[in-house]
Design an enzyme around this catalytic site. Structure first.
Site, PDB file in Angstrom:
ATOM      1  N   LYS A   1     -34.120 -52.384  47.234  1.00 29.96           N
ATOM      2  CA  LYS A   1     -35.296 -53.034  46.656  1.00 29.96           C
ATOM      3  C   LYS A   1     -35.751 -54.177  47.555  1.00 29.96           C
ATOM      4  O   LYS A   1     -34.928 -54.923  48.093  1.00 29.96           O
ATOM      5  CB  LYS A   1     -34.927 -53.590  45.281  1.00 29.96           C
TER       6      LYS A   1
ATOM      7  N   SER B   1     -35.091 -54.540  34.918  1.00 28.32           N
ATOM      8  CA  SER B   1     -35.746 -54.013  36.118  1.00 28.32           C
ATOM      9  C   SER B   1     -34.977 -52.941  36.861  1.00 28.32           C
ATOM     10  O   SER B   1     -35.536 -52.272  37.730  1.00 28.32           O
ATOM     11  CB  SER B   1     -36.083 -55.162  37.076  1.00 28.32           C
TER      12      SER B   1
ATOM     13  N   SER C   1     -39.002 -53.769  37.468  1.00 32.08           N
ATOM     14  CA  SER C   1     -39.636 -53.968  38.744  1.00 32.08           C
ATOM     15  C   SER C   1     -39.053 -53.140  39.886  1.00 32.08           C
ATOM     16  O   SER C   1     -39.711 -52.938  40.895  1.00 32.08           O
ATOM     17  CB  SER C   1     -39.571 -55.446  39.108  1.00 32.08           C
TER      18      SER C   1
END
Lengths: 458, 458
Positions: A79, A178, A154
């Protein structure tokens, strides 16, 4: 044989046996990304520099008979909130469009030491401040099962990369859900570990007392393999805990007969019918596996916890982003900017109260876990909505954001480990995820339940 | 011989030798309070119930040859923020005008076990939320050296009771200077110990991360004697620290030759001329005692610290008083009410930032204490102003509140031990105090410096 479809475990055997060459494997993943990512938008940056060099070095080790373990040579995605040395890290924001870290995050250093190849950086809702995954400097990531739908966020890019076979696993971060939200939306396995178990040093903060880092994978064993490499005390993270090393795979294949699964009406309210059906089927599967089902009433606590988590998130997030909001309002996504500005308004005393209540609720949940082994909930009360959609399309009214976070965010506040696993499909072909929550540091037990469930569904 | 003028040490010898009877001693103190307190207003409540019974019981022990130690039979006063079983505890507020605790605070239990007689509850600025000591349900406490002047606060009643010989010592609480400010204003010795050393369990909170409990006495040895009885780990205070027992009198009488006293220009700015002269004389005394003087530049840090302390105080105080502000606005002193309402406005993110900066500044101050043994500052930059006065009457403009807190509040934020000792008199006959600050847990060293200074001044 489609190499890209293999589990890490299967791949590792072949790498070790030199049936697959790491440089070729990396090349194949990169080709797949180039071919298929343009329409998915899972990756922000491919770590071209050094990735093939690293692959060759790791292959040379294999050729010399050195095998680092199951992650040796495995291409994984990270990420874009997690610092990677020499590979651009944008936080999904134009503000950091050209930021190249000098150093790896602790968790990346650990993964590299275990032999993982960091192949690229995956899209994130800007600054990880949103659960939809459709606001970032490169635009929305698309759900591989229906490209009009959100990836969830996210860690949306991580979720899609793993589901679409553009990486064998990914690192995500989770402040309110997330990791688990995109895991659920993309039909993969995502773990938010116990607070303090995985270091956040070198991970861009969103909310220091809620942020977690964890693994996202295609199956349960792969998840445990990644976690095994990611954990460990780190003095650079003030919340990092000292824990004896343990084997996170020790529960894999062991029966859950006689164990107890807790369920609560709170997690069946304002839930779409198809999700509810998947949850009920999951309960049936656990019962068939010999587990006892314990019904609990957790509503009042959880309503208060959801609010307290939001108060803490907003105050801590604005503390991080105050300067950016002041100096670069134009560079921020308008929706993210607006939510940040709203976060400024959270009162100090409400933050203090939310922090003071925290111990109380943790104690309460710990008491609950004396009666049950795991708590079972849907990960999301809704199916993945459309990109840009902001109100749920269901029998109740609720902002999409709040719906997505409702079942996951409480465990960021309390810090308990929570694992999202695939548990069904909608008629429209969208994945449905279930969440297993456990007592502090009971990750191995979560994997034991999840693996038994995964096997039973096959 | 005026028994009321004796130090605890001198008194203890006489009690032990049965030259003074505890019930008579208590009677004498109670008489003195009845005669002289009406014009000083130091006491809110005399703990009549049980006090003579307790005195008799303690005397019977002496008669049987049992002596508990130097506090055996010593009448002491307790700030009305500290719970005393069966003796009304008002927090200086009409809201608690009739509140009688069921239990003693941990620190009171410890003092009683050491033989102290809790004679009464002393006036406090309402809820300890103010440094002037002139706002409470019974009105202002008056400075015994000039009854138009403030006692200082919030532990104003404790300061005046000890100075005016209406108690041999007192317990105070200190969130921004509330022990040291009245100690300075009344010419006595007041210690804010290291954060966590003295339990706050059973003490009404003002600001949980800034609150301290400590002793107020007429001289340094008495202060150490009280501290000795007050310290100790208490699981009921989440911030209580586990420390080995130590002898806080071990530095008494030892030379400070070759030791280092730090001073900083920050603590000489916006300071009244007479206070500055007293500070300079104190520096001379320490030099004459063989200490080295080290000049430091601490201005930027301390300006930031003063602001951060206020942010934390306000957010935490409003978190405590939210319900009271809503339900009993009419019962609160209007000035305290107004300041509470203003405290509601402190932003969550500013609180988060102030808490995050905290470690950094603690580290910085710890570094400073590698170069010096103690830091020497005036306790207050001004002489005690008039009751009700709200702007300083000096060459600069500043609210009285801010002036009073300017030199003391930083050490509530960092948690370092700070001791106010008498160091001079104004021409008008008002006491002036100096503050000695030390490294964490260096209370014995502070007493060593303070005792050497006290002896040198005699």
């Amino acid at each position: 044989m489609d190499v890209l479809a293999l589990s890490i475990q299967a791949l590792a055997d072949r790498i070790r046996a030199r049936a697959i060459s790491i440089p070729e494997l990396v090349g194949e993943v990169l080709r797949e990304i180039r071919n298929r990512d343009p329409e998915l938008n899972a990756y922000v940056t491919i770590c071209e520099d050094g990735v093939q060099h690293q692959a060759k070095r790791l292959q040379a080790e294999i050729d010399r008979g050195r095998w680092r373990g199951p992650l040796h040579g495995i291409p994984i995605a990270v990420k874009d909130m997690v610092f990677t040395r020499g590979c651009r890290t944008t936080m999904g924001s134009k503000v950091y469009a050209h930021f190249v870290p000098d150093d790896d995050a602790t968790v990346i250093r650990k993964l590299k030491r275990a032999g993982a190849v960091i192949i690229g950086k995956t899209n994130t809702h800007e600054f990880a401040f949103g659960p939809t995954g459709d606001r970032s400097l490169i635009g929305p990531t698309r759900n591989p099962f229906d490209k009009r739908k959100i990836s969830g966020g996210s860690s949306g890019g991580s979720g899609v990369a793993v589901a679409a076979r553009l990486a064998f696993a990914a690192v995500g971060t989770d402040t309110g859900g997330s990791i688990r939200i995109p895991a659920s939306a993309n039909g993969i396995v995502g773990l938010k570990p116990t607070f303090g178990l995985v270091s956040r040093s070198g991970v861009f903060p969103l909310s220091h007392s809620l942020d977690h880092v964890g693994p996202m994978t295609r199956d349960v064993i792969d998840n445990a393999l990644l976690l095994q490499a990611m954990v460990g005390f780190d003095p650079k993270d003030p919340h990092s805990v000292r824990k004896r090393r343990e084997d996170y795979l020790r529960g894999i294949g062991r029966s859950i007969r006689g164990r107890t699964v807790g369920v609560s009406a709170y997690f069946s309210e304002r839930v779409e019918a198809e999700v509810l059906r998947a949850l009920e089927k999951a309960i049936d599967v656990f019962e068939a596996l010999g587990a006892k089902i314990e019904r609990l009433d957790l509503r009042p606590e959880f309503e208060a916890i959801v609010n307290a988590q939001q108060v803490i998130l907003q105050a801590e997030a604005y503390a991080v982003h105050e300067t950016t909001v002041r100096e670069h309002p134009d560079l921020l996504d308008p929706e993210v900017y607006e939510r940040l500005v709203k976060s400024k308004e959270v009162s100090g005393y409400k933050y203090v109260q939310a922090m003071q209540k925290r111990k109380e609720y943790i104690h309460l949940l710990n008491k609950t876990f004396e009666k049950i082994d795991v708590l079972l909930t849907p990960t999301l009360p809704i199916l993945p909505p459309e990109i840009g959609q902001r109100e749920v399309n269901a029998q109740w009214k609720e902002p999409v954001r709040e719906a997505l976070l409702r079942f996951t965010s409480p465990f960021n506040y309390t810090g308990h480990p929570s694992l999202s696993i695939p548990c069904g499909w909608s008629k429209s072909g969208l994945p449905i995820g279930c969440q297993l929550v456990g007592q502090f540091y009971h990750e191995a037990l979560l994997y034991q339940f999840a693996y038994a469930f995964e096997k039973a569904r096959e």
